[in-house]
Design a protein around this motif. Structure first.
Motif, PDB file in Angstrom:
ATOM      1  N   PHE A 255       0.851  -1.201   0.000  1.00 17.57           N
ATOM      2  CA  PHE A 255       0.000   0.000   0.000  1.00 17.57           C
ATOM      3  C   PHE A 255       0.879   1.241   0.000  1.00 17.57           C
ATOM      4  N   ILE A 256       0.300   2.344  -0.407  1.00 12.70           N
ATOM      5  CA  ILE A 256       1.056   3.602  -0.482  1.00 12.70           C
ATOM      6  C   ILE A 256       0.894   4.304   0.859  1.00 12.70           C
ATOM      7  N   ARG A 257       2.003   4.386   1.550  1.00  9.36           N
ATOM      8  CA  ARG A 257       1.954   5.071   2.849  1.00  9.36           C
ATOM      9  C   ARG A 257       1.681   6.558   2.647  1.00  9.36           C
ATOM     10  N   SER A 258       2.390   7.162   1.695  1.00  2.77           N
ATOM     11  CA  SER A 258       2.106   8.574   1.394  1.00  2.77           C
ATOM     12  C   SER A 258       2.635   8.922   0.006  1.00  2.77           C
ATOM     13  N   VAL A 259       1.980   9.900  -0.607  1.00  6.66           N
ATOM     14  CA  VAL A 259       2.438  10.430  -1.881  1.00  6.66           C
ATOM     15  C   VAL A 259       2.534  11.935  -1.733  1.00  6.66           C
TER      16      VAL A 259
END
Lengths: 394, 95
Positions: free
Chosen positions: B71-75
């Motif tokens: 999953f993308i922790r942050s962008v």
């Protein structure tokens, strides 16, 4: 939410689920638009992402154009909280009231503790002039150091004072000045009699006793001599008790007229604004021939703030004159008491009336005339400088 | 004209000042820590994203990360943080 960041919470953010978007167009477009996203997770048919509230309109626009379905699973942060709080006005009011109340209560002085001195009253009065007393507002109080200086100035017999303002308590620690030992007088003097009497006891601290017990002395007689046998002159000191007689003439009226309350009264309630009393209650006019009025004033205040308003309860009592005749035996007893207090007024402290006699008494024009003879044991000594000062030997 | 000046300046900085080339501008960088976290700096585009695989376009090609529970922790514009059990990372260079 795995992490919590203040800036995000203040801006507000939503966690949303995106449906109907297998190619993840929305996510890609938002990443391409350089929108800050976090916690992006994908599952079979949907994916969830977190976005800040200011960037939400972008997501909404995209969703509308491309017919995606959005479902907001969480709304968090200050903006949502505020909207929520708007529905709970009483709670919000209570919270505000608590904060304001706490602030207000903590701006008062609740406790003043004075230590290190026995004259707490005096210190408390000085502190009160500096607005330091339980119930005073803290912001009216000077800085600690200034309070210390002001206290040192106001109280002459302290050598150091420490003032500590700790929250709503004020601690004052005082170290009193220790007075220097008094210098003993050493100039040569005699102790002489001040009034005529018969010597009872002589206690000489210094000097030579020159009278005997039972000796009759007249004013000016040397009781304790400062001149010793070898010619030295010293500071005579001591206590000479003697029996002294006093004659007191008294006139006592046997009939006395007193004011006496009949038990009837009328109460008036006033509100005093400035100096002007306004009658609020009790309009009855007192029908009394003689009356006596007492007033009790109470200044109105809200907390520590005194209002310029005074509540005055004034009561008019009916009074009548009552004449009482005193039996002469009682009058004589009180005459003796009067004589005693009269004699005590004339003699030094520590004197004692030993005997009392009524020399004569007569009734005339409703008055009792008495002559009282009192025998008193008193200190008759009086310092007197020596007329011919020789050589002073210390 | 400008890109050449820039390139020249970059090369000078690298050679003379010994500045690591990755800190200077356009080239992308990937940091992998303990096989469950990858940070990709200066990425260009997110191509696909699922919990099993994600593809990211960078300047020189495409990075493919495979694993479980990705999953993308942050962008943020400069940086993409991927977390999850990373099994394989595949680079395909632009031809």
């Amino acid at each position: 939410m795995a992490f919590f960041r203040l800036s995000e919470w203040i801006k507000g953010y939503v966690e949303m689920e995106v449906w109907n978007d297998p190619e993840q167009e929305l996510l890609k477009k938002m990443v391409a638009d350089k929108v800050y996203l976090w916690d992006v997770r994908s599952s079979d048919a949907t994916y969830t992402l977190n976005v800040l509230l200011p960037d939400l309109h972008l997501a909404l626009e995209l969703a509308r154009c491309m017919r995606f379905k959005l479902r907001f699973s969480e709304k968090k942060g200050l903006p949502f909280w505020l909207v929520h709080a708007r529905k709970r006005k009483v709670f919000l009011f209570g919270a505000a009231f608590f904060v304001v109340g706490l602030y207000m209560l903590s701006s008062f002085i609740w406790r003043v503790e004075i230590s290190g001195t026995n004259e707490i009253e005096e210190v408390a009065n000085a502190l009160e002039k500096l607005n330091i007393y339980p119930g005073s507002l803290l912001y009216r109080v000077l800085e600690q150091d200034d309070v210390q200086l002001a206290l040192l100035e106001q109280l002459p017999n302290i050598s150091w004072v420490g003032v500590k303002i700790q929250g709503t308590s004020v601690f004052v620690r005082i170290i009193p000045k220790i007075a220097p030992a008094e210098r003993k007088a050493n100039h040569p003097q005699n102790i002489v009699a001040s009034v005529p009497g018969v010597v009872a006891t002589v206690l000489a601290n210094n000097g030579k006793v020159s009278v005997k017990q039972g000796e009759y002395v007249t004013p000016g007689t040397v009781l304790i001599s400062g001149e010793l046998d070898n010619g030295q002159a010293v500071h005579a000191d001591g206590k000479v008790q003697a029996i002294v007689w006093y004659r007191t003439e008294l006139k006592l009226p046997l009939e006395r007229v007193n004011d006496q309350y009949t038990g009837q009264f009328i109460r008036h309630d006033y509100l005093v604004i400035g100096n002007m009393p306004i009658l609020l209650w009790g309009f009855a006019h007192p029908p009394y021939r003689l009356s006596h009025t007492t007033s009790v004033d109470e200044t109105l205040h809200i907390g520590p703030v005194h209002l310029p308003l005074t509540w005055r309860i004034s009561t008019v009592y009916e009074v009548q004159k009552v004449t009482t005749a005193l039996p002469s035996a009682k009058a004589m007893a009180s005459g003796l008491r009067f004589a005693t207090s009269e004699v005590m007024r004339m003699t030094p402290d520590g004197s004692k009336v030993i005997r009392q006699n009524i020399l004569q008494h007569k009734l005339e024009h409703g008055n009792l005339y008495m002559t009282v003879w009192s025998e008193v044991l008193q200190d008759i000594g009086k310092p007197q400088g020596m007329p011919s000062v020789k050589k002073v030997v210390s | 004209m400008k890109p050449t000046v820039r390139k020249w300046a970059q090369r000078m900085a690298e050679e003379w000042l010994e500045v690591p080339s990755t800190t200077l501008g356009a080239s992308s960088r990937m940091v992998i820590s303990s096989m469950n976290r990858a940070v990709i700096e200066n990425f260009h585009e997110l191509l696909t994203f699922s919990s099993e695989q994600m593809r990211i376009r960078v300047k020189d090609g495409i990075i493919t990360i495979s694993g479980h529970g990705l999953f993308i922790r942050s962008v943020v514009p400069e940086e993409l943080v991927v977390e999850g059990a990373i099994i394989q990372i595949h680079f395909s260079v632009n031809s």
